[in-house]
Design a protein around this motif. Structure first.
Motif, PDB file in Angstrom:
ATOM      1  N   SER A  29     -72.046  26.472  40.836  1.00 18.67           N
ATOM      2  CA  SER A  29     -72.095  25.164  40.180  1.00 18.67           C
ATOM      3  C   SER A  29     -72.920  24.177  41.001  1.00 18.67           C
ATOM      4  O   SER A  29     -73.301  24.446  42.149  1.00 18.67           O
ATOM      5  CB  SER A  29     -70.679  24.621  39.998  1.00 18.67           C
ATOM      6  OG  SER A  29     -70.131  24.252  41.255  1.00 18.67           O
ATOM      7  N   TRP A  30     -73.161  23.024  40.403  1.00 19.67           N
ATOM      8  CA  TRP A  30     -73.896  21.970  41.098  1.00 19.67           C
ATOM      9  C   TRP A  30     -73.148  21.497  42.338  1.00 19.67           C
ATOM     10  O   TRP A  30     -73.762  21.036  43.308  1.00 19.67           O
ATOM     11  CB  TRP A  30     -74.140  20.791  40.149  1.00 19.67           C
ATOM     12  CG  TRP A  30     -72.886  20.127  39.617  1.00 19.67           C
ATOM     13  CD1 TRP A  30     -72.201  20.467  38.499  1.00 19.67           C
ATOM     14  CD2 TRP A  30     -72.193  19.016  40.200  1.00 19.67           C
ATOM     15  NE1 TRP A  30     -71.113  19.641  38.325  1.00 19.67           N
ATOM     16  CE2 TRP A  30     -71.084  18.724  39.354  1.00 19.67           C
ATOM     17  CE3 TRP A  30     -72.395  18.229  41.318  1.00 19.67           C
ATOM     18  CZ2 TRP A  30     -70.195  17.695  39.618  1.00 19.67           C
ATOM     19  CZ3 TRP A  30     -71.501  17.193  41.588  1.00 19.67           C
ATOM     20  CH2 TRP A  30     -70.421  16.940  40.739  1.00 19.67           C
ATOM     21  N   ARG A  31     -71.833  21.630  42.337  1.00 18.93           N
ATOM     22  CA  ARG A  31     -71.041  21.210  43.498  1.00 18.93           C
ATOM     23  C   ARG A  31     -71.378  22.064  44.723  1.00 18.93           C
ATOM     24  O   ARG A  31     -71.460  21.553  45.844  1.00 18.93           O
ATOM     25  CB  ARG A  31     -69.551  21.316  43.173  1.00 18.93           C
ATOM     26  CG  ARG A  31     -69.119  20.437  42.004  1.00 18.93           C
ATOM     27  CD  ARG A  31     -67.631  20.599  41.720  1.00 18.93           C
ATOM     28  NE  ARG A  31     -67.258  19.945  40.470  1.00 18.93           N
ATOM     29  CZ  ARG A  31     -66.950  18.657  40.371  1.00 18.93           C
ATOM     30  NH1 ARG A  31     -66.966  17.898  41.442  1.00 18.93           N
ATOM     31  NH2 ARG A  31     -66.619  18.133  39.206  1.00 18.93           N
ATOM     32  N   MET A  32     -71.567  23.362  44.520  1.00 16.99           N
ATOM     33  CA  MET A  32     -71.890  24.240  45.634  1.00 16.99           C
ATOM     34  C   MET A  32     -73.257  23.896  46.227  1.00 16.99           C
ATOM     35  O   MET A  32     -73.468  24.007  47.438  1.00 16.99           O
ATOM     36  CB  MET A  32     -71.866  25.702  45.177  1.00 16.99           C
ATOM     37  CG  MET A  32     -72.131  26.707  46.303  1.00 16.99           C
ATOM     38  SD  MET A  32     -71.008  26.508  47.711  1.00 16.99           S
ATOM     39  CE  MET A  32     -69.433  26.919  46.943  1.00 16.99           C
ATOM     40  N   THR A  87     -87.243  24.651  32.995  1.00 15.83           N
ATOM     41  CA  THR A  87     -87.471  23.277  33.440  1.00 15.83           C
ATOM     42  C   THR A  87     -87.703  23.218  34.942  1.00 15.83           C
ATOM     43  O   THR A  87     -88.631  22.557  35.420  1.00 15.83           O
ATOM     44  CB  THR A  87     -86.270  22.389  33.061  1.00 15.83           C
ATOM     45  OG1 THR A  87     -86.217  22.256  31.638  1.00 15.83           O
ATOM     46  CG2 THR A  87     -86.400  21.015  33.690  1.00 15.83           C
ATOM     47  N   ASN A  88     -86.860  23.898  35.709  1.00 14.25           N
ATOM     48  CA  ASN A  88     -87.004  23.896  37.159  1.00 14.25           C
ATOM     49  C   ASN A  88     -88.304  24.553  37.596  1.00 14.25           C
ATOM     50  O   ASN A  88     -88.945  24.103  38.555  1.00 14.25           O
ATOM     51  CB  ASN A  88     -85.811  24.611  37.799  1.00 14.25           C
ATOM     52  CG  ASN A  88     -84.525  23.829  37.650  1.00 14.25           C
ATOM     53  OD1 ASN A  88     -84.530  22.606  37.623  1.00 14.25           O
ATOM     54  ND2 ASN A  88     -83.407  24.533  37.536  1.00 14.25           N
ATOM     55  N   ILE A  89     -88.713  25.596  36.894  1.00 13.97           N
ATOM     56  CA  ILE A  89     -89.990  26.243  37.205  1.00 13.97           C
ATOM     57  C   ILE A  89     -91.146  25.286  36.937  1.00 13.97           C
ATOM     58  O   ILE A  89     -92.098  25.181  37.729  1.00 13.97           O
ATOM     59  CB  ILE A  89     -90.149  27.543  36.398  1.00 13.97           C
ATOM     60  CG1 ILE A  89     -89.129  28.591  36.864  1.00 13.97           C
ATOM     61  CG2 ILE A  89     -91.571  28.089  36.529  1.00 13.97           C
ATOM     62  CD1 ILE A  89     -89.122  29.860  36.040  1.00 13.97           C
ATOM     63  N   ALA A 105     -84.271  25.673  44.297  1.00  9.00           N
ATOM     64  CA  ALA A 105     -82.933  25.927  44.839  1.00  9.00           C
ATOM     65  C   ALA A 105     -81.888  25.920  43.731  1.00  9.00           C
ATOM     66  O   ALA A 105     -80.959  26.739  43.728  1.00  9.00           O
ATOM     67  CB  ALA A 105     -82.592  24.879  45.901  1.00  9.00           C
ATOM     68  N   VAL A 106     -82.027  25.004  42.784  1.00  4.06           N
ATOM     69  CA  VAL A 106     -81.072  24.933  41.679  1.00  4.06           C
ATOM     70  C   VAL A 106     -81.144  26.210  40.831  1.00  4.06           C
ATOM     71  O   VAL A 106     -80.118  26.756  40.426  1.00  4.06           O
ATOM     72  CB  VAL A 106     -81.340  23.686  40.810  1.00  4.06           C
ATOM     73  CG1 VAL A 106     -80.484  23.702  39.558  1.00  4.06           C
ATOM     74  CG2 VAL A 106     -81.065  22.424  41.616  1.00  4.06           C
ATOM     75  N   SER A 107     -82.362  26.693  40.586  1.00  3.97           N
ATOM     76  CA  SER A 107     -82.514  27.947  39.835  1.00  3.97           C
ATOM     77  C   SER A 107     -81.890  29.114  40.585  1.00  3.97           C
ATOM     78  O   SER A 107     -81.258  29.994  39.969  1.00  3.97           O
ATOM     79  CB  SER A 107     -83.999  28.227  39.582  1.00  3.97           C
ATOM     80  OG  SER A 107     -84.556  27.259  38.719  1.00  3.97           O
ATOM     81  N   LEU A 108     -82.038  29.140  41.896  1.00  6.11           N
ATOM     82  CA  LEU A 108     -81.464  30.215  42.702  1.00  6.11           C
ATOM     83  C   LEU A 108     -79.942  30.200  42.643  1.00  6.11           C
ATOM     84  O   LEU A 108     -79.307  31.238  42.441  1.00  6.11           O
ATOM     85  CB  LEU A 108     -81.934  30.084  44.150  1.00  6.11           C
ATOM     86  CG  LEU A 108     -81.423  31.136  45.136  1.00  6.11           C
ATOM     87  CD1 LEU A 108     -81.895  32.526  44.721  1.00  6.11           C
ATOM     88  CD2 LEU A 108     -81.885  30.808  46.549  1.00  6.11           C
ATOM     89  N   PHE A 109     -79.357  29.020  42.782  1.00  2.03           N
ATOM     90  CA  PHE A 109     -77.899  28.919  42.723  1.00  2.03           C
ATOM     91  C   PHE A 109     -77.386  29.240  41.320  1.00  2.03           C
ATOM     92  O   PHE A 109     -76.297  29.796  41.168  1.00  2.03           O
ATOM     93  CB  PHE A 109     -77.445  27.523  43.159  1.00  2.03           C
ATOM     94  CG  PHE A 109     -77.352  27.352  44.639  1.00  2.03           C
ATOM     95  CD1 PHE A 109     -76.194  27.692  45.323  1.00  2.03           C
ATOM     96  CD2 PHE A 109     -78.418  26.866  45.370  1.00  2.03           C
ATOM     97  CE1 PHE A 109     -76.094  27.543  46.695  1.00  2.03           C
ATOM     98  CE2 PHE A 109     -78.342  26.716  46.741  1.00  2.03           C
ATOM     99  CZ  PHE A 109     -77.179  27.055  47.417  1.00  2.03           C
ATOM    100  N   ALA A 110     -78.158  28.867  40.301  1.00  2.00           N
ATOM    101  CA  ALA A 110     -77.762  29.200  38.929  1.00  2.00           C
ATOM    102  C   ALA A 110     -77.756  30.710  38.725  1.00  2.00           C
ATOM    103  O   ALA A 110     -76.885  31.262  38.033  1.00  2.00           O
ATOM    104  CB  ALA A 110     -78.701  28.523  37.929  1.00  2.00           C
TER     105      ALA A 110
END
Length: 401
Positions: free
Chosen positions: A177-180, A260-262, A167-172
């Protein structure tokens, strides 16, 4: 005595399939548990961005999970005193609502103090769910279906380990941002809790308050301290290492956040079916040798993560995660074998919060402190070393385990 809801379903003929009436609350509860876990585990892949945005040190970043775990263990232990006053359904709804509000507050934080306060609230909100969620699942279906529904319910944390970094990779990729990310998690938790309150079914029973005699019996059960150590080690090797890995891979190993996320997701995908394999082996050979092997292999992978170069790091990650996810379910199996039904619920309410506080809170915090001096690998080696030293304790458990 069975609850009214449990009596209702027990009157029906036993069947190998669940009705739509039964599946409805199971799906709701599994979804609530998923966002409960995702909201806490999802902070791990966000740590590099949070650290950079708020100028946190390694110890401050790792300390966020110490705060989450502190709040979580307080509410998890306190739930045994709340269930006599509130129904399980009320506590599940309150947990989901409080979780969503805490995430939105954390997303709006502009400084370290406000973020830290949000993390404490996040832990407090999450801890109220687990005892009431499990009680609701076992109260909404007959005993014949307990294994199936608890197995489905347990998919939630395993999926959270995989979804969190993806999910973090998708939002990136969307330049968010991390807030979203926290806003989305919080909004989803609120919507799910409100929908469950409006349409979901749950157990409205309340439990009896625990007496001093049960606590006294628990304290005089010789196996409890050993089980507590196993739970702490299992939590430290599994969740404790997972939450600090993004900081290690990005800032120590120089791996970009997307890779890293992968790596985190792949290691957890490979480990997804391992608890089932561990449970099958435990049924065949007993949980003692299997949990000993799982702890040894996970600690070995943890040790080598701090030293192996390049592509060998993938092997260490997979070994560490694959063996680590087997430990926690096997700890529950051993606890069930060495405790009586009278003290088992209290044992869970005491041992599990302690494991969260030390394993998923103190472990990443301690490794973060060592990372301040460039000694990430020493932190991993210390955790592995403590695990190796504690392995002989497993032989001291009762033979029936």
């Amino acid at each position: 005595m069975p609850s009214q809801m449990e009596q209702k379903f027990m009157k029906k003929p036993e069947s190998d399939t669940l009705s739509r009436e039964q599946l409805n609350p199971i799906v709701f509860l599994t979804g609530i548990f998923f966002f409960n876990m995702l909201s806490r585990l999802g902070m791990a892949p966000l740590l590099p961005d949070i650290k950079t945005d708020l100028a946190l040190s390694h110890s401050q970043a790792g300390g966020l999970f110490f705060l989450i775990s502190s709040g979580y263990c307080i509410s998890l232990f306190g739930s045994i005193f709340l269930t006599p006053r509130f129904s399980h359904r009320q506590l599940i709804i309150a947990s989901g609502l409080a979780l969503g509000i805490s995430l939105l507050a954390a997303a709006a934080s502009q400084g370290v103090v406000m973020l830290q306060a949000g993390m404490v609230c996040l832990g407090l909100a999450g801890g109220f769910y687990l005892p009431s969620g499990v009680a609701s699942l076992t109260g909404l279906v007959s005993r014949h279906h307990w294994g199936k529904v608890l197995g489905v319910h347990q998919l939630a944390p395993n999926l959270a380990y995989i979804i969190a970094p993806l999910a973090v990779s998708l939002f990136a990729a969307w330049h968010q941002s991390w807030r979203m990310v926290l806003v989305v998690y919080g909004t989803a938790s609120l919507i799910l809790a409100i929908t469950y309150a409006a349409r979901g079914k749950g157990v409205t029973d309340r439990t009896d308050p625990p007496g001093l005699k049960i606590f006294a019996t628990l304290l005089h059960t010789p196996a409890i301290p050993i089980i507590a150590v196993l739970f702490i080690l299992g939590m430290g090797l599994n969740q404790g290492v997972f939450v600090i890995l993004p900081l290690y891979l990005v800032f120590e190993r120089g791996i970009d956040p997307e890779t890293t996320n992968i790596m985190l997701a792949v290691s957890r995908v490979v480990a997804f079916g391992m608890p089932l394999a561990g449970g099958w082996l435990a049924d065949r050979f007993g949980p003692r040798p299997i949990i000993l092997s799982a702890l040894f292999l996970s600690a070995l992978g943890t040790f080598f993560m701090g030293w192996l170069p390049g592509t060998w790091l993938w092997l260490a990650l997979i070994l560490q995660a694959g063996a680590g996810v087997c430990v926690f379910p096997l700890c529950f199996a051993i606890m069930a074998m060495v405790t009586t039904p009278q003290i088992r619920p209290v044992a869970v309410s005491v041992v599990v919060p302690l494991a969260h506080f030390l394993g998923s809170g103190l472990v990443p915090f301690g490794i973060g402190i060592l990372a301040e001096t460039g000694r990430f690998n020493i932190g991993f080696a210390a955790l592995a070393g403590v695990t190796f030293l504690c392995l002989p304790l497993i032989r001291m458990l009762k033979k029936q385990s």
